[in-house]
Design an enzyme around this catalytic site. Structure first.
Site, PDB file in Angstrom:
ATOM      1  N   SER A  42      -4.634  11.874 -11.442  1.00  0.00           N
ATOM      2  CA  SER A  42      -3.918  11.790 -10.164  1.00  0.00           C
ATOM      3  C   SER A  42      -4.888  11.542  -9.018  1.00  0.00           C
ATOM      4  O   SER A  42      -4.644  10.699  -8.148  1.00  0.00           O
ATOM      5  CB  SER A  42      -3.137  13.082  -9.911  1.00  0.00           C
ATOM      6  OG  SER A  42      -2.525  13.074  -8.633  1.00  0.00           O
ATOM      7  N   TRP A  62      -6.199   8.012  -9.221  1.00  0.00           N
ATOM      8  CA  TRP A  62      -5.154   7.056  -8.858  1.00  0.00           C
ATOM      9  C   TRP A  62      -5.026   6.950  -7.347  1.00  0.00           C
ATOM     10  O   TRP A  62      -4.838   5.860  -6.805  1.00  0.00           O
ATOM     11  CB  TRP A  62      -3.812   7.496  -9.461  1.00  0.00           C
ATOM     12  CG  TRP A  62      -2.673   6.614  -9.018  1.00  0.00           C
ATOM     13  CD1 TRP A  62      -2.287   5.416  -9.564  1.00  0.00           C
ATOM     14  CD2 TRP A  62      -1.766   6.841  -7.934  1.00  0.00           C
ATOM     15  NE1 TRP A  62      -1.204   4.900  -8.891  1.00  0.00           N
ATOM     16  CE2 TRP A  62      -0.866   5.754  -7.888  1.00  0.00           C
ATOM     17  CE3 TRP A  62      -1.626   7.867  -6.996  1.00  0.00           C
ATOM     18  CZ2 TRP A  62       0.158   5.667  -6.937  1.00  0.00           C
ATOM     19  CZ3 TRP A  62      -0.608   7.779  -6.050  1.00  0.00           C
ATOM     20  CH2 TRP A  62       0.266   6.694  -6.034  1.00  0.00           C
ATOM     21  N   HIS A  63      -5.153   8.066  -6.655  1.00  0.00           N
ATOM     22  CA  HIS A  63      -4.981   8.046  -5.208  1.00  0.00           C
ATOM     23  C   HIS A  63      -6.077   7.257  -4.506  1.00  0.00           C
ATOM     24  O   HIS A  63      -5.827   6.673  -3.445  1.00  0.00           O
ATOM     25  CB  HIS A  63      -4.931   9.475  -4.656  1.00  0.00           C
ATOM     26  CG  HIS A  63      -3.588  10.117  -4.770  1.00  0.00           C
ATOM     27  ND1 HIS A  63      -3.190  10.838  -5.875  1.00  0.00           N
ATOM     28  CD2 HIS A  63      -2.538  10.140  -3.921  1.00  0.00           C
ATOM     29  CE1 HIS A  63      -1.956  11.277  -5.686  1.00  0.00           C
ATOM     30  NE2 HIS A  63      -1.534  10.867  -4.517  1.00  0.00           N
ATOM     31  N   GLY A  64      -7.274   7.250  -5.030  1.00  0.00           N
ATOM     32  CA  GLY A  64      -8.313   6.501  -4.356  1.00  0.00           C
ATOM     33  C   GLY A  64      -9.584   6.396  -5.180  1.00  0.00           C
ATOM     34  O   GLY A  64      -9.921   7.306  -5.935  1.00  0.00           O
ATOM     35  N   PHE A  72      -3.300   3.066  -1.049  1.00  0.00           N
ATOM     36  CA  PHE A  72      -3.383   3.488  -2.443  1.00  0.00           C
ATOM     37  C   PHE A  72      -2.626   2.541  -3.366  1.00  0.00           C
ATOM     38  O   PHE A  72      -2.645   2.727  -4.547  1.00  0.00           O
ATOM     39  CB  PHE A  72      -2.837   4.900  -2.602  1.00  0.00           C
ATOM     40  CG  PHE A  72      -3.501   5.882  -1.648  1.00  0.00           C
ATOM     41  CD1 PHE A  72      -4.846   5.844  -1.442  1.00  0.00           C
ATOM     42  CD2 PHE A  72      -2.750   6.810  -0.967  1.00  0.00           C
ATOM     43  CE1 PHE A  72      -5.461   6.739  -0.574  1.00  0.00           C
ATOM     44  CE2 PHE A  72      -3.345   7.713  -0.099  1.00  0.00           C
ATOM     45  CZ  PHE A  72      -4.702   7.665   0.096  1.00  0.00           C
TER      46      PHE A  72
END
Length: 451
Positions: free
Chosen positions: A303, A306-308, A451
């Site tokens: 997670s 995935w966000h950055g 994102f």
């Protein structure tokens, strides 16, 4: 094209007029074309990438339906653009720091919505491979599923099998129009009147924080917690409202996350379509080899990444995962959820403050800046000074938290629907027009667009 700017309302008016006149058999083609125009407004060359995702969803879906064993190969293929655009330079930079060698960088801008589109396509592929007897929809449905403009840039993340009957009947929904327009207006006010003013102040202090004292640091941490909620839930409200105006029910994405009693419960209420996606397509696959507790940590690490593509996001995800592991091992999440009265209020407050502190890693440009702000919040740099904008910031934070229990899409739509449309629509129009005028003077992209 930002939802809160006048240019979008020109697009929306033209889209609605065209939809009203469009023959039924051509609706999907019309919506697909309009959605491509919406996306191309940002940077036309990247429209080719979105078309590639449509082709991957259509061809890949039919392929894994006939040959489920090909699923891993197709999923990796779909992930390649995301890996290339989002993570190549991050990996190169990390290797440079470790080895000291000069390495080439792509320097490519991240296409808008690429993470959300990738996850939507992956869910289509996995669900199709696991349910090969389920009828695979026609091309028009798949194309609109991938590109439908309300969710194209920042979600909610959709599931094909739930969306097929809804996308098959896109129209101007007169019965639900007012209620969904009210939801859109609430989202617009959260973005323009709360998230943007707080964000502008934080932008001015977080990049060069120096030695923030206790007072300034807590304004940053609490302010960003409110900003990111009002910004992202605003986009979700607006996307859900827009889709609802045209007869398409999107899933709820936020459900009072700051009323959660544990970090585990926060993630059951925050960005829910992502949380459920991670549960179904990451956690379930990690649980067997790693066990329940380590699978939580692995899922939250995914997670974060995935966000950055930055170590701040990785650390943010790992901290969340570690806290959730501890909650699972001790049973805290279950006990806190069952608590009542003052004990429940204490758990809610502790969870929110923990979230605010940890989310500093999400906002800070570097790990060093995040550590400095958090240290300042615990008195490392003295008491500090009251910001000049303190009354405005404190007011926005307190109003948001006070109204938070009322901030759900069903409550907002139900309240709007109880008002006669002849009265509600003019008020909504004034609110939206006023916010659009403010936004036009200081346009701010939605935080999750990166994102």
């Amino acid at each position: 094209m930002l939802f809160q700017l006048p240019s979008f309302f020109v697009f929306l008016a033209v889209f609605a007029a065209g939809l009203a006149l469009c023959p039924r058999r051509l609706v999907l083609a019309y919506v697909f074309t309009a959605s491509l125009v919406f996306y191309a407004w940002w940077y036309p060359p990247y429209t080719a990438l979105i078309l590639g995702y449509v082709a991957a969803a259509w061809i890949g879906g039919r392929l894994v339906r006939a040959h489920p064993r090909l699923l891993p190969v197709v999923v990796v293929t779909v992930l390649l653009p995301l890996l290339l655009f989002k993570y190549t330079d991050f990996v190169m930079t990390t290797l440079e720091e470790l080895t000291g060698a000069g390495l080439p960088h792509l320097g490519w801008g991240l296409p808008l919505g690429v993470s959300f589109v990738t996850f939507s396509v992956i869910s289509l592929l996995v669900d199709t491979a696991h349910h090969p007897k389920r009828p695979f929809p026609r091309f028009g449905i798949v194309a609109v599923y991938v590109t439908f403009f309300p969710h194209l840039i920042a979600g909610p993340i959709l599931r094909l099998h739930k969306m097929v009957p809804r996308l098959s009947d896109i129209r101007i929904d007169r019965e639900a129009f007012t209620a969904n327009a009210g939801l859109f207006a609430i989202g617009m006010m959260k973005k323009v009147l709360i998230a943007d003013p707080i964000g502008l102040w934080i932008d001015g202090v977080i990049t060069e924080p120096g030695q923030l004292g206790l007072i300034e640091a807590w304004f940053v941490m609490l302010g960003f917690a409110v900003q990111i909620y009002c910004d992202f839930s605003a986009y979700s409200d607006m996307a859900i409202g827009l889709a609802g105006m045209f007869g398409v029910a999107f899933p709820e994405n936020f459900h009072k996350p700051y009323a959660a009693t544990s970090m585990t419960e926060v993630w059951q209420r925050w960005h829910m379509t992502l949380s459920f996606w991670l549960r179904d397509y990451v956690y379930k696959y990690l649980r067997e080899p790693l066990g329940r507790v380590l699978a939580i940590l692995g899922t939250m690490a995914v997670s974060g990444l995935w966000h950055g593509a930055a170590w701040t996001f990785v650390v943010w995800g790992l901290i969340h995962g570690t806290i959730m592991m501890a909650e699972a091992l001790t049973g805290h999440a279950v006990r806190a959820r069952q608590s009542r009265g003052l004990a429940r209020a204490g758990f809610i407050l502790a969870t929110f403050l923990t979230w605010a502190v940890v989310t500093t890693f999400f906002r800070a440009p570097t790990l060093e800046v995040a550590a400095s702000v958090i240290a300042g919040g615990f008195g490392a740099h003295g008491p500090g000074l009251l910001p000049a904008d303190a009354p405005l910031l404190a007011g926005l934070i307190l109003v948001t938290l006070a109204l938070h229990p009322l901030d759900t899409i069903n409550r907002i739509r139900s309240a709007t629907a109880r008002v006669p449309a002849a009265l509600a629509l003019p008020v909504i129009l004034v609110l939206v027009a006023g916010c659009a005028m403010i936004a036009a003077g200081r346009p701010q992209a939605f935080f999750y667009f990166d994102f």
